[in-house]
Write an enzyme that holds these catalytic residues in place. Structure first.
Site, PDB file in Angstrom:
ATOM      1  N   ASP A  64       0.853  -1.187   0.000  1.00 35.30           N
ATOM      2  CA  ASP A  64       0.000   0.000   0.000  1.00 35.30           C
ATOM      3  C   ASP A  64       0.897   1.248   0.000  1.00 35.30           C
ATOM      4  OD1 ASP A  64      -2.146   1.713   0.281  1.00 35.30           O
ATOM      5  OD2 ASP A  64      -2.164   1.595   2.456  1.00 35.30           O
TER       6      ASP A  64
ATOM      7  N   ASP B 168      -9.160   0.317   2.367  1.00 40.12           N
ATOM      8  CA  ASP B 168      -9.212   0.799   0.980  1.00 40.12           C
ATOM      9  C   ASP B 168     -10.503   0.365   0.308  1.00 40.12           C
ATOM     10  OD1 ASP B 168      -6.773   1.887   1.341  1.00 40.12           O
ATOM     11  OD2 ASP B 168      -5.669   0.555   0.010  1.00 40.12           O
TER      12      ASP B 168
ATOM     13  N   THR C 111      -3.337   5.474  -3.911  1.00 38.26           N
ATOM     14  CA  THR C 111      -2.203   6.148  -3.254  1.00 38.26           C
ATOM     15  C   THR C 111      -0.892   5.874  -4.002  1.00 38.26           C
ATOM     16  OG1 THR C 111      -2.074   4.269  -1.753  1.00 38.26           O
ATOM     17  CG2 THR C 111      -3.184   6.207  -0.947  1.00 38.26           C
ATOM     18  N   THR C 112      -0.767   4.682  -4.608  1.00 39.30           N
ATOM     19  CA  THR C 112       0.450   4.360  -5.363  1.00 39.30           C
ATOM     20  C   THR C 112       0.427   5.083  -6.703  1.00 39.30           C
ATOM     21  OG1 THR C 112       0.361   2.174  -4.328  1.00 39.30           O
ATOM     22  CG2 THR C 112       1.890   2.434  -6.144  1.00 39.30           C
TER      23      THR C 112
END
Length: 544
Positions: free
Chosen positions: A60, A391, A93-94
């Site tokens: 994550d 998530d 987020t990545t």
């Protein structure tokens, strides 16, 4: 990666202009390269050692960057991006870091050609507006009441995570939790998963035993061993006050001269507690929970009346119980009324799991709060499942607010890239290069997906570009096999809100870093030289 330390004196050069911009671009690319391998279903895990000696295994982006220590200000700014993305939409987020790093890398050649940063930023802004229009064109509406459609969507967010092996189970948990806490307030849909959907991790058992409880679970046991541990349809009273003898505010010492006085003091204490208990018993509760302490005497009176008591319940847990069972938290027992009693719970029972006792308030008739019980072999695995589930819940929550989908697997990015390349041809002047550069930068997402599963990026990207040039905007990359597939058949869709937020955050942060033309350190010279500031020698004349 050390921060450039600039001491403002005549001998030292400051990082200004082009040098400062290249320094920021390099720092941003370095951060993006750290988590580039964490994108897609074939992503690698990172093992992080925290300062306390514990380990974190995760892919994550936000969890990784939270643990990374950097000194460069631009790198810190990049790390802040994933946190913003996580708080806002909970997923992507990545992607946002990889995209922001690529945007800055794309801007570097234009700076070398002496194109002014403001011209580049203007082109980036136009490209962002056009990209959002393209996303709106290719997005499709979704029915939030159709469970199968929603599960398919949540599965796309979990497909790249550690828990993808149990994705059916996890998607079901995330969707049930979000649907439980969703409610209408003041004519608006409210889904507060942070406050009302609590994840409890209990090591032991198998991941398949995880479930969403239709109520609340606490790590508590009854205060007195003779109290009931199972009650069906309990009447529940929630308190925010201690059931203990309240001493006088200014009463610091009492002089006792004879035994009768001592007995009278004890008697006053007993009367006061008895009175408190009578106020509680007047509403005929079966279960009393308080956030504060309960004295032995109060336990005795309540136990005699066949009432079960739990004490020192957390404030957050008490709020969840109030919402699940329909009770009102009371601050003074004198104010307790019949309508404050919660009657929405079907079963109260206490179970022992492992070495701990847990209180369950389940079978609630209309629970607007829930607990997700996670089981698993070890704490590390449970922590990763917890992160992944957060998530998935965020994705499900986003769908309630903006129920639109865009094709996943890099299809949306490729569609925008092809469309921006076409429109760039119609622009005049130097602005067309940075505008087209945004399109090229967006190709980093499908390219990284291909690289992470060991495919041939040049060959597969060419095939994908050809499909999009023919107007097949739903074609993307199969992240497991590295082939070009139609996302409508493959079934990978992403929320429109997540995609728009990713684009906005990445392009705006790249624009922000490009506007920096001077890095000035606030570190004092005294700290740098390791002693007193170096001034002119004693008796020397100051320079004119």
């Amino acid at each position: 990666m050390q921060a450039p330390v600039i001491v403002l004196n005549t001998n030292t050069q400051r990082e200004t202009g082009r040098k400062a911009q290249y320094s920021n671009i390099t720092a941003a690319k370095t951060v993006a390269d750290i988590i580039r391998t964490c994108l897609g279903p074939r992503s690698m895990l990172k093992m992080l050692l925290d300062p306390m000696g514990g380990i974190v295994l995760t892919n994550d982006g936000n969890a990784i960057l939270r643990e990374v220590e950097v000194a460069h200000p631009a790198a810190k700014s990049m790390i802040e991006l994933s946190r913003t993305q996580d708080e806002e939409v909970g997923d992507g987020t990545t992607s946002v870091i990889i995209l922001a790093g690529e945007m800055l890398a794309t801007a570097a050649p234009f700076l070398e050609r002496n194109i002014h940063p403001i011209v580049i930023l203007s082109a980036f802004r136009d490209a962002l507006n056009d990209a959002i229009k393209v996303l709106e064109e290719i997005s499709v509406p979704v029915d939030v009441n159709n469970r199968q459609e929603m599960l398919k969507l949540v599965k796309s967010s979990l497909g790249t995570k550690f828990v993808s092996r149990w994705s059916d189970l996890m998607c079901g948990l995330a969707l049930d939790a979000v649907q439980t806490v969703a409610c209408e307030q003041a004519g608006r849909q409210q889904v507060d998963i942070k406050r009302y959907a609590r994840i409890e991790k209990i090591p032991g058992g198998e991941i398949e035993q995880s479930q969403v409880l239709d109520g609340v679970m606490l790590n508590k046991d009854v205060t007195h061993p003779k109290m009931k541990r199972r009650i069906e349809n309990p009447r529940i009273v929630l308190l925010d006050c201690p059931l203990e003898y309240k001493k006088g505010e200014s009463q610091t010492n009492i002089e006792i001269s004879k035994e009768a006085d001592w007995n009278r003091i004890l008697q006053i204490e007993e009367e006061q507690i008895k009175q408190m208990c009578e106020h509680i018993l007047s509403v005929k509760p079966d279960l009393v929970m308080t956030e504060k302490g309960v004295s032995d005497l109060a336990q005795h009176f309540l136990m005699k009346a066949n009432v079960t008591v739990l004490r020192r319940v957390k404030k957050s847990d008490n709020n969840r119980i109030a919402r699940a069972v329909g009770a009102v938290i009371v601050n003074r027992v004198e104010e307790l009324k019949e309508e404050d009693v919660g009657t929405g719970c079907g079963l109260f029972n206490i179970d022992k799991i492992g070495d701990e006792y847990y209180t369950f308030l389940t079978k609630c008739r209309n629970p607007k709060a829930c607990t997700i019980l996670l089981r698993g072999p070890s704490k590390d695995i449970l922590s990763e499942v917890d992160r992944n589930l957060q998530d998935a819940m965020s994705v499900a929550r986003n769908m309630f607010f903006s129920p639109r989908l865009v094709p996943g697997g890099g299809a949306s990015e490729m569609a925008i890239s092809v469309r921006l390349a076409e429109r760039a041809k119609g622009l005049e002047g130097t602005q067309q290069w940075p505008y087209a550069g945004v399109g090229e930068a967006l190709e980093v997402i499908p390219r990284t997906l291909i690289q992470n599963c060991g495919g041939n990026p040049i060959k597969i990207l060419t095939q994908l570009r050809a499909q999009h040039a023919n107007g097949n905007h739903t074609f993307g990359v199969d992240g497991c096999a590295g082939k070009v597939v139609d996302m409508r058949e493959y079934g990978v869709w992403e929320p429109f809100a997540v995609k728009v937020q990713t684009l906005k955050t990445a392009i705006e942060s790249a624009s922000l870093l490009l506007r920096v033309d001077d890095i000035v350190s606030g570190v004092s010279r005294k700290k740098e030289s390791g002693g007193a500031p170096q001034g002119p020698p004693e008796g020397a004349m100051p320079e004119q």
